[in-house]
Motif scaffolding. Structure first.
Motif, PDB file in Angstrom:
ATOM      1  N   ILE A   1      22.328 -25.285  25.059  1.00 32.49           N
ATOM      2  CA  ILE A   1      22.290 -24.415  24.083  1.00 32.49           C
ATOM      3  C   ILE A   1      21.830 -25.670  23.332  1.00 32.49           C
ATOM      4  O   ILE A   1      21.936 -27.040  23.457  1.00 32.49           O
ATOM      5  CB  ILE A   1      23.186 -24.064  24.022  1.00 32.49           C
ATOM      6  N   LEU A   2      19.939 -24.462  22.885  1.00 32.84           N
ATOM      7  CA  LEU A   2      19.521 -25.553  22.002  1.00 32.84           C
ATOM      8  C   LEU A   2      19.697 -24.809  20.689  1.00 32.84           C
ATOM      9  O   LEU A   2      19.646 -23.627  19.936  1.00 32.84           O
ATOM     10  CB  LEU A   2      18.061 -25.487  22.172  1.00 32.84           C
ATOM     11  N   ALA A   3      19.919 -26.567  19.797  1.00 38.09           N
ATOM     12  CA  ALA A   3      20.290 -25.709  18.008  1.00 38.09           C
ATOM     13  C   ALA A   3      19.146 -26.432  16.850  1.00 38.09           C
ATOM     14  O   ALA A   3      19.176 -27.341  17.345  1.00 38.09           O
ATOM     15  CB  ALA A   3      22.027 -26.332  17.791  1.00 38.09           C
ATOM     16  N   CYS A   4      18.990 -25.151  16.831  1.00 44.81           N
ATOM     17  CA  CYS A   4      17.286 -25.301  16.389  1.00 44.81           C
ATOM     18  C   CYS A   4      17.828 -25.493  14.266  1.00 44.81           C
ATOM     19  O   CYS A   4      18.145 -24.036  14.048  1.00 44.81           O
ATOM     20  CB  CYS A   4      16.470 -24.923  16.526  1.00 44.81           C
ATOM     21  N   LEU A   5      17.558 -26.458  13.270  1.00 46.76           N
ATOM     22  CA  LEU A   5      18.331 -26.654  12.344  1.00 46.76           C
ATOM     23  C   LEU A   5      17.100 -26.566  11.606  1.00 46.76           C
ATOM     24  O   LEU A   5      16.410 -27.566  11.816  1.00 46.76           O
ATOM     25  CB  LEU A   5      19.086 -27.371  11.620  1.00 46.76           C
ATOM     26  N   SER A   6      16.536 -25.228  10.632  1.00 45.99           N
ATOM     27  CA  SER A   6      15.072 -24.973   9.971  1.00 45.99           C
ATOM     28  C   SER A   6      15.317 -25.063   8.771  1.00 45.99           C
ATOM     29  O   SER A   6      16.676 -24.703   7.547  1.00 45.99           O
ATOM     30  CB  SER A   6      14.719 -24.089  10.489  1.00 45.99           C
ATOM     31  N   ALA A   7      14.548 -25.418   7.980  1.00 46.71           N
ATOM     32  CA  ALA A   7      14.052 -25.167   6.801  1.00 46.71           C
ATOM     33  C   ALA A   7      12.816 -25.006   6.482  1.00 46.71           C
ATOM     34  O   ALA A   7      12.015 -26.250   5.953  1.00 46.71           O
ATOM     35  CB  ALA A   7      14.309 -26.576   5.305  1.00 46.71           C
ATOM     36  N   TRP A   8      12.578 -24.030   6.963  1.00 42.95           N
ATOM     37  CA  TRP A   8      10.920 -23.456   7.756  1.00 42.95           C
ATOM     38  C   TRP A   8      10.524 -22.661   5.737  1.00 42.95           C
ATOM     39  O   TRP A   8      11.154 -21.395   6.065  1.00 42.95           O
ATOM     40  CB  TRP A   8      11.101 -22.948   8.606  1.00 42.95           C
ATOM     41  N   PRO A   9       9.626 -23.032   5.025  1.00 45.25           N
ATOM     42  CA  PRO A   9       8.873 -22.061   4.771  1.00 45.25           C
ATOM     43  C   PRO A   9       7.861 -21.044   5.113  1.00 45.25           C
ATOM     44  O   PRO A   9       7.241 -21.384   6.275  1.00 45.25           O
ATOM     45  CB  PRO A   9       8.110 -23.309   3.544  1.00 45.25           C
ATOM     46  N   ALA A  10       7.191 -20.332   3.953  1.00 44.03           N
ATOM     47  CA  ALA A  10       6.496 -19.589   4.346  1.00 44.03           C
ATOM     48  C   ALA A  10       5.484 -20.423   4.206  1.00 44.03           C
ATOM     49  O   ALA A  10       5.088 -21.652   3.574  1.00 44.03           O
ATOM     50  CB  ALA A  10       6.121 -18.562   3.485  1.00 44.03           C
ATOM     51  N   SER A  11       4.204 -19.820   4.980  1.00 47.07           N
ATOM     52  CA  SER A  11       2.293 -20.512   4.538  1.00 47.07           C
ATOM     53  C   SER A  11       2.440 -21.811   3.401  1.00 47.07           C
ATOM     54  O   SER A  11       2.562 -20.534   2.254  1.00 47.07           O
ATOM     55  CB  SER A  11       1.595 -19.962   5.298  1.00 47.07           C
ATOM     56  N   LEU A  12       2.178 -22.273   3.104  1.00 48.51           N
ATOM     57  CA  LEU A  12       1.870 -22.933   1.891  1.00 48.51           C
ATOM     58  C   LEU A  12       0.854 -23.007   0.860  1.00 48.51           C
ATOM     59  O   LEU A  12      -0.120 -23.270  -0.119  1.00 48.51           O
ATOM     60  CB  LEU A  12       2.779 -24.512   1.133  1.00 48.51           C
ATOM     61  N   THR A  13      -0.408 -23.510   1.837  1.00 53.19           N
ATOM     62  CA  THR A  13      -2.062 -23.056   2.218  1.00 53.19           C
ATOM     63  C   THR A  13      -2.418 -21.529   2.111  1.00 53.19           C
ATOM     64  O   THR A  13      -4.123 -21.386   1.170  1.00 53.19           O
ATOM     65  CB  THR A  13      -2.854 -23.752   3.204  1.00 53.19           C
ATOM     66  N   ASN A  14      -1.886 -20.391   2.697  1.00 50.48           N
ATOM     67  CA  ASN A  14      -2.054 -19.296   2.504  1.00 50.48           C
ATOM     68  C   ASN A  14      -1.370 -17.771   2.210  1.00 50.48           C
ATOM     69  O   ASN A  14      -0.783 -17.347   3.511  1.00 50.48           O
ATOM     70  CB  ASN A  14      -2.824 -19.023   4.379  1.00 50.48           C
ATOM     71  N   ARG A  15      -1.099 -18.137   1.662  1.00 56.24           N
ATOM     72  CA  ARG A  15       0.058 -16.964   1.302  1.00 56.24           C
ATOM     73  C   ARG A  15      -0.239 -15.492   1.858  1.00 56.24           C
ATOM     74  O   ARG A  15      -1.103 -15.365   1.490  1.00 56.24           O
ATOM     75  CB  ARG A  15       0.907 -16.923  -0.207  1.00 56.24           C
ATOM     76  N   ALA A  16       0.532 -14.775   2.115  1.00 58.21           N
ATOM     77  CA  ALA A  16       0.603 -13.758   2.756  1.00 58.21           C
ATOM     78  C   ALA A  16       1.664 -12.691   1.896  1.00 58.21           C
ATOM     79  O   ALA A  16       2.178 -12.830   1.296  1.00 58.21           O
ATOM     80  CB  ALA A  16       1.541 -13.226   3.784  1.00 58.21           C
ATOM     81  N   PRO A  17       0.451 -11.458   1.155  1.00 59.66           N
ATOM     82  CA  PRO A  17       1.244 -10.629   0.856  1.00 59.66           C
ATOM     83  C   PRO A  17       2.583  -9.773   0.892  1.00 59.66           C
ATOM     84  O   PRO A  17       3.265 -10.060   0.430  1.00 59.66           O
ATOM     85  CB  PRO A  17       0.833  -9.251   0.632  1.00 59.66           C
ATOM     86  N   ARG A  18       3.032  -9.483   2.371  1.00 56.72           N
ATOM     87  CA  ARG A  18       4.219  -9.244   3.298  1.00 56.72           C
ATOM     88  C   ARG A  18       4.730 -11.020   3.976  1.00 56.72           C
ATOM     89  O   ARG A  18       3.742 -11.372   4.420  1.00 56.72           O
ATOM     90  CB  ARG A  18       3.879  -8.172   3.562  1.00 56.72           C
ATOM     91  N   MET A  19       6.229 -10.306   4.176  1.00 55.27           N
ATOM     92  CA  MET A  19       6.561 -11.818   4.949  1.00 55.27           C
ATOM     93  C   MET A  19       6.156 -11.755   6.001  1.00 55.27           C
ATOM     94  O   MET A  19       5.780 -13.290   7.412  1.00 55.27           O
ATOM     95  CB  MET A  19       8.495 -12.310   4.565  1.00 55.27           C
ATOM     96  N   ALA A  20       5.968 -10.245   6.704  1.00 57.29           N
ATOM     97  CA  ALA A  20       5.714  -9.795   8.167  1.00 57.29           C
ATOM     98  C   ALA A  20       4.602 -10.465   8.418  1.00 57.29           C
ATOM     99  O   ALA A  20       4.402 -10.379   9.566  1.00 57.29           O
ATOM    100  CB  ALA A  20       6.136  -8.574   8.235  1.00 57.29           C
ATOM    101  N   GLN A  21       3.425 -10.644   7.544  1.00 55.95           N
ATOM    102  CA  GLN A  21       2.662 -11.078   7.767  1.00 55.95           C
ATOM    103  C   GLN A  21       1.349 -12.698   7.405  1.00 55.95           C
ATOM    104  O   GLN A  21       0.775 -12.867   7.978  1.00 55.95           O
ATOM    105  CB  GLN A  21       1.673 -10.096   6.971  1.00 55.95           C
ATOM    106  N   ASP A  22       2.812 -13.196   7.290  1.00 57.32           N
ATOM    107  CA  ASP A  22       2.984 -15.026   7.164  1.00 57.32           C
ATOM    108  C   ASP A  22       3.103 -15.606   8.877  1.00 57.32           C
ATOM    109  O   ASP A  22       2.977 -15.064   9.083  1.00 57.32           O
ATOM    110  CB  ASP A  22       3.914 -15.013   6.525  1.00 57.32           C
ATOM    111  N   ARG A  23       1.540 -16.319   8.613  1.00 58.15           N
ATOM    112  CA  ARG A  23       1.991 -16.986   9.717  1.00 58.15           C
ATOM    113  C   ARG A  23       2.766 -17.915  10.315  1.00 58.15           C
ATOM    114  O   ARG A  23       3.269 -18.107  11.175  1.00 58.15           O
ATOM    115  CB  ARG A  23       0.300 -17.735   9.510  1.00 58.15           C
TER     116      ARG A  23
END
Length: 282
Positions: free
Chosen positions: A169-191
């Motif tokens: 089992i791999l446990a991945c712990l993140s504080a992963w943000p949306a793109s800081l340089t190319n904000r998308a209008p919707r989260m689903a479109q975020d790189r």
């Protein structure tokens, strides 16, 4: 090393955490209670669940860093007591004297089962943390686990090292943000949202292991976190997910049976050709 036989419930959390450690502990206690009610034996919490993440990833303010905790800090011991019979992975800022590390610890009621210091630091984190230097899997009551902290999973070598060390089992712990340089209008479109899911599925599938991915939600400073906690099977299929909302992704998985099924014909770890790969220092 194989783990327990039969199915177990695995939970990955999407939740917000900040600088107030008492608030964070109360939220952790609630998530542990919720996971316990779901029958989970393993709960993976986000990176920086104790003390919150950096407020500015590009230019961290040295006066506004998360509270640093010693590896044996009473706060970590409190999480272990809350975990009791469960196995819980949680992220924090480690005080190592002259250095700080973005770190994770895996605990249950008996104490510490395993530790990890984030190896791969994005540009802004270099100003706040020192890098870890290894990936080690460790045995727990739910099987052999390996931990990665957010940017670690961008690098295939991280998960591969843990799988070669026997992690099921791999446990991945993140504080992963949306793109800081190319904000998308919707989260689903975020790189970054697409990459977060892509890495989770790829790391599970290429190593034919189960992966539990937790992430922060909400915002800190100028960053907006993605959520998207999930449990992924060894074929890369998402078994449970939270999408962008806070909550728990819970899946019942017979880890050993699913890994055996995935590796029945194609056994990626055995079929590697290390002599054909470039390695070592550049």
């Amino acid at each position: 090393m194989s783990g327990p036989t039969g199915p177990i419930r695995i939970a990955a959390a999407a939740a917000h955490f900040g600088r107030d450690l008492e608030f964070d502990l109360a939220r952790i206690a609630k998530l542990i209670d919720d996971a316990r009610r779901e029958g989970a034996r393993l709960l993976v919490l986000p990176d920086a669940a104790l003390g919150g993440y950096l407020a500015d990833l590009r230019h961290p303010d040295p006066e506004a860093l998360p509270p640093a905790l010693k590896p044996d800090d009473p706060v970590i011991q409190r999480v272990a007591r809350l975990a009791a019979e469960m196995v819980v992975c949680v992220g924090y800022c480690e005080d190592a004297g002259d250095e700080r590390y973005n770190a994770a610890v895996c605990v249950n009621g008996d104490g510490v089962l395993g530790r990890h210091r984030k190896v791969h630091l994005p540009a802004g984190e270099v100003a706040a943390y020192a890098p870890g230097d290894r990936f080690n899997a460790f045995d727990t009551p739910v099987g052999r686990i390996g931990m990665m902290i957010d940017y670690d999973k961008t690098f295939p070598e991280s998960a591969r090292s843990l799988a070669l060390d026997g992690a099921r089992i791999l446990a991945c712990l993140s504080a992963w943000p949306a793109s800081l340089t190319n904000r998308a209008p919707r989260m689903a479109q975020d790189r970054q949202a697409r990459l977060f899911d892509l890495y989770d599925q790829a790391r599970a599938a290429e190593n034919q292991v189960v992966l539990a991915s937790a992430n922060q939600t909400g915002s800190m400073g100028g960053m907006r976190f993605l959520g998207q906690a999930k449990v992924v099977g060894p074929g890369g299929d998402i078994l449970a997910r939270t999408w962008a909302k806070a909550g728990l992704a819970v899946a019942e998985v017979d880890v050993e049976a699913e890994i055996a099924r995935a590796r029945r014909v194609l056994r990626h770890l055995d079929e590697r050709r290390p002599t054909a790969y470039r390695g070592g220092p550049p």
